[in-house]
Design an enzyme around this catalytic site. Structure first.
Site, PDB file in Angstrom:
ATOM      1  N   SER A 160       0.854  -1.198   0.000  1.00  0.00           N
ATOM      2  CA  SER A 160       0.000   0.000   0.000  1.00  0.00           C
ATOM      3  C   SER A 160       0.887   1.244   0.000  1.00  0.00           C
ATOM      4  CB  SER A 160      -0.876   0.024   1.251  1.00  0.00           C
ATOM      5  OG  SER A 160      -1.518   1.273   1.372  1.00  0.00           O
ATOM      6  N   TYR A 174      -2.016  -0.993  10.639  1.00  0.00           N
ATOM      7  CA  TYR A 174      -2.137  -1.194   9.189  1.00  0.00           C
ATOM      8  C   TYR A 174      -0.958  -0.563   8.453  1.00  0.00           C
ATOM      9  CZ  TYR A 174      -4.073  -1.247   4.484  1.00  0.00           C
ATOM     10  OH  TYR A 174      -4.247  -1.462   3.127  1.00  0.00           O
TER      11      TYR A 174
HETATM   12  N1  LIG Z   1      -8.795  -0.647  -1.063  1.00  0.00           N
HETATM   13  C1  LIG Z   1      -7.743   0.140  -0.976  1.00  0.00           C
HETATM   14  O1  LIG Z   1      -7.831   1.373  -1.131  1.00  0.00           O
HETATM   15  C2  LIG Z   1      -6.393  -0.472  -0.735  1.00  0.00           C
HETATM   16  C3  LIG Z   1      -5.261   0.360  -0.894  1.00  0.00           C
HETATM   17  C4  LIG Z   1      -4.012  -0.174  -0.711  1.00  0.00           C
HETATM   18  C5  LIG Z   1      -3.867  -1.511  -0.382  1.00  0.00           C
HETATM   19  N2  LIG Z   1      -4.968  -2.310  -0.222  1.00  0.00           N
HETATM   20  C6  LIG Z   1      -4.739  -3.720   0.099  1.00  0.00           C
HETATM   21  O2  LIG Z   1      -5.403  -4.515  -0.881  1.00  0.00           O
HETATM   22  C7  LIG Z   1      -5.748  -5.783  -0.310  1.00  0.00           C
HETATM   23  C8  LIG Z   1      -7.234  -6.039  -0.554  1.00  0.00           C
HETATM   24  O3  LIG Z   1      -7.974  -5.003   0.094  1.00  0.00           O
HETATM   25  P1  LIG Z   1      -9.487  -4.644  -0.264  1.00  0.00           P
HETATM   26  O4  LIG Z   1      -9.597  -3.177  -0.208  1.00  0.00           O
HETATM   27  O5  LIG Z   1      -9.930  -5.385  -1.470  1.00  0.00           O
HETATM   28  O6  LIG Z   1     -10.201  -5.241   1.061  1.00  0.00           O
HETATM   29  P2  LIG Z   1     -11.577  -6.038   1.264  1.00  0.00           P
HETATM   30  O7  LIG Z   1     -12.597  -5.563   0.313  1.00  0.00           O
HETATM   31  O8  LIG Z   1     -11.868  -5.943   2.717  1.00  0.00           O
HETATM   32  O9  LIG Z   1     -11.188  -7.553   0.879  1.00  0.00           O
HETATM   33  C9  LIG Z   1     -10.348  -8.303   1.722  1.00  0.00           C
HETATM   34  C10 LIG Z   1     -10.341  -9.740   1.257  1.00  0.00           C
HETATM   35  O10 LIG Z   1      -9.491 -10.492   2.141  1.00  0.00           O
HETATM   36  C11 LIG Z   1     -10.259 -11.599   2.682  1.00  0.00           C
HETATM   37  N3  LIG Z   1      -9.754 -11.948   4.015  1.00  0.00           N
HETATM   38  C12 LIG Z   1      -9.816 -11.181   5.141  1.00  0.00           C
HETATM   39  N4  LIG Z   1      -9.288 -11.871   6.175  1.00  0.00           N
HETATM   40  C13 LIG Z   1      -8.884 -13.066   5.686  1.00  0.00           C
HETATM   41  C14 LIG Z   1      -8.265 -14.211   6.271  1.00  0.00           C
HETATM   42  N5  LIG Z   1      -7.943 -14.252   7.576  1.00  0.00           N
HETATM   43  N6  LIG Z   1      -7.994 -15.287   5.477  1.00  0.00           N
HETATM   44  C15 LIG Z   1      -8.329 -15.260   4.158  1.00  0.00           C
HETATM   45  N7  LIG Z   1      -8.902 -14.208   3.549  1.00  0.00           N
HETATM   46  C16 LIG Z   1      -9.180 -13.134   4.312  1.00  0.00           C
HETATM   47  C17 LIG Z   1     -11.694 -11.097   2.670  1.00  0.00           C
HETATM   48  O11 LIG Z   1     -12.656 -12.150   2.715  1.00  0.00           O
HETATM   49  P3  LIG Z   1     -13.239 -12.757   4.123  1.00  0.00           P
HETATM   50  O12 LIG Z   1     -13.528 -11.599   5.018  1.00  0.00           O
HETATM   51  O13 LIG Z   1     -14.423 -13.538   3.703  1.00  0.00           O
HETATM   52  O14 LIG Z   1     -12.154 -13.661   4.661  1.00  0.00           O
HETATM   53  C18 LIG Z   1     -11.725 -10.398   1.316  1.00  0.00           C
HETATM   54  O15 LIG Z   1     -11.829 -11.345   0.287  1.00  0.00           O
HETATM   55  C19 LIG Z   1      -5.375  -5.695   1.160  1.00  0.00           C
HETATM   56  O16 LIG Z   1      -4.101  -6.276   1.362  1.00  0.00           O
HETATM   57  C20 LIG Z   1      -5.317  -4.192   1.410  1.00  0.00           C
HETATM   58  O17 LIG Z   1      -4.477  -3.884   2.504  1.00  0.00           O
HETATM   59  C21 LIG Z   1      -6.223  -1.805  -0.376  1.00  0.00           C
END
Ligand SMILES: NC(=O)c1ccc[n+]([C@@H]2O[C@H](COP(=O)([O-])OP(=O)(O)OC[C@H]3O[C@@H](n4cnc5c(N)ncnc54)[C@H](OP(=O)(O)O)[C@@H]3O)[C@@H](O)[C@H]2O)c1
Length: 278
Positions: A160, A174
């Site tokens: 990130s 985070y």
């Molecule tokens: N969105 C942003 O702006 C942004 C920016 C920079 C980086 N990121 C990074 O991108 C990645 C995805 O983020 P997102 O925004 O798409 O988040 P999200 O919508 O909350 O999706 C998170 C995913 O991870 C799964 N997950 C959570 N805990 C888990 C566990 N213990 N074991 C297996 N799967 C698990 C969730 O499914 P379940 O809850 O069903 O397990 C879901 O599929 C993350 O690493 C985040 O830090 C996001």
């Protein structure tokens, strides 16, 4: 040592330069958000994709949309990682070409609230840092089975921009976890280069998802964030899938240890303000 010297190698055809057809790809957290965007890109490009998250029904629904495989798992525990790798081994016949460590979680509270449990901080570190370490380590034999000098196996970690510059919210765990993801990327890149496994990191800026919606409670506003981004928009599926497809194809095969900011210029085009607005 027999190291191939191929300085005069002609350029790969443009069709195969970015191809991932037939590759076996695991996307953690692939049930929604950025993981689903990435899984969609690989499935559309003809890869054999396996998505995973804790919620089996959510995985099933997404897998049906993308025409890919799914399995429920918890990659925040060593046992969960080991069980997942056993499944990958059976499904993909011992070969994994691309591991995408995308699953992540967030938590934050103002410093003055001082919750005693430490649960939130641990939850973030268990998944974002420890889970990524344990899953990558457990996948090494399967990645090695798929790797060649010309077409290495790939590990792509989703970091990130807040791993580079902390955000203006009390998300200490985070932000620190994502800095750790970036450093683990370089560490694994060094460990695994001789096994022909590349390890790179995509560091997204703000991409609308369930996780980023949580930032609203700290005052984040989509329109304001978009207008403050140098390229004047938030991230989307093309941005997320495109970066991962690049690293996974012939085009990205000589990159390892790279942290690629995919953030509309939020970090790379940042300047230090010298005067207040007139
Ligand atoms: N969105 C942003 O702006 C942004 C920016 C920079 C980086 N990121 C990074 O991108 C990645 C995805 O983020 P997102 O925004 O798409 O988040 P999200 O919508 O909350 O999706 C998170 C995913 O991870 C799964 N997950 C959570 N805990 C888990 C566990 N213990 N074991 C297996 N799967 C698990 C969730 O499914 P379940 O809850 O069903 O397990 C879901 O599929 C993350 O690493 C985040 O830090 C996001």
């Amino acid at each position: 040592m027999n190291v191939p010297v191929n300085a005069n190698k002609p350029m790969t055809s443009i069709q195969s330069l970015f191809s991932v057809t037939g590759k076996n790809v695991l996307v953690t957290g692939g049930s929604r958000g950025i993981g689903e965007m990435i899984a969609h890109g690989f499935a559309a490009a003809g890869a054999n994709v396996l998505i995973t998250s804790r919620d089996e029904t959510a995985c099933q629904v997404t897998a049906a949309k993308l025409s890919c495989h799914y399995v429920a798992s918890n990659v925040a525990t060593v046992t969960g990682c080991d069980q997942l790798v056993q499944h990958v081994d059976t499904l993909f016949g011992g070969k994994l070409h691309v591991l995408i460590n995308n699953a992540g979680t967030s938590w934050g509270e103002p410093l003055e609230r001082r919750s005693k449990t430490g649960w939130g901080f641990d939850k973030v570190m268990d998944l974002n840092v420890k889970g990524l370490f344990y899953l990558t380590r457990a996948c090494i034999p399967l990645l090695q089975n798929a790797a060649t000098v010309e077409d290495p196996a790939r590990v792509i970690n989703i970091g990130s921009v807040v791993g580079l510059v902390p955000q203006d919210a009390p998300t200490h765990a985070y932000d620190a976890s994502k800095a750790a993801v970036h450093n683990l990327t370089r560490k694994f890149a060094s460990d695994l280069a001789s096994k022909h496994i590349t390890v790179n990191c995509v560091a997204p800026g703000f991409v609308p998802s369930r996780m980023s919606a949580g930032l609203k409670s700290w005052g984040a506003d989509h329109e304001a964030l978009a207008s403050q981004t140098p390229l004047q928009r938030l991230g989307n599926a093309d941005d997320m899938a495109g970066a991962c497809l690049y690293f996974s194809s012939r085009a990205g095969s000589w990159c390892t240890g790279v942290i690629l900011n995919v953030d509309g210029g939020a970090v790379g085009a940042m300047t230090i303000p010298l005067r207040s607005e007139l």
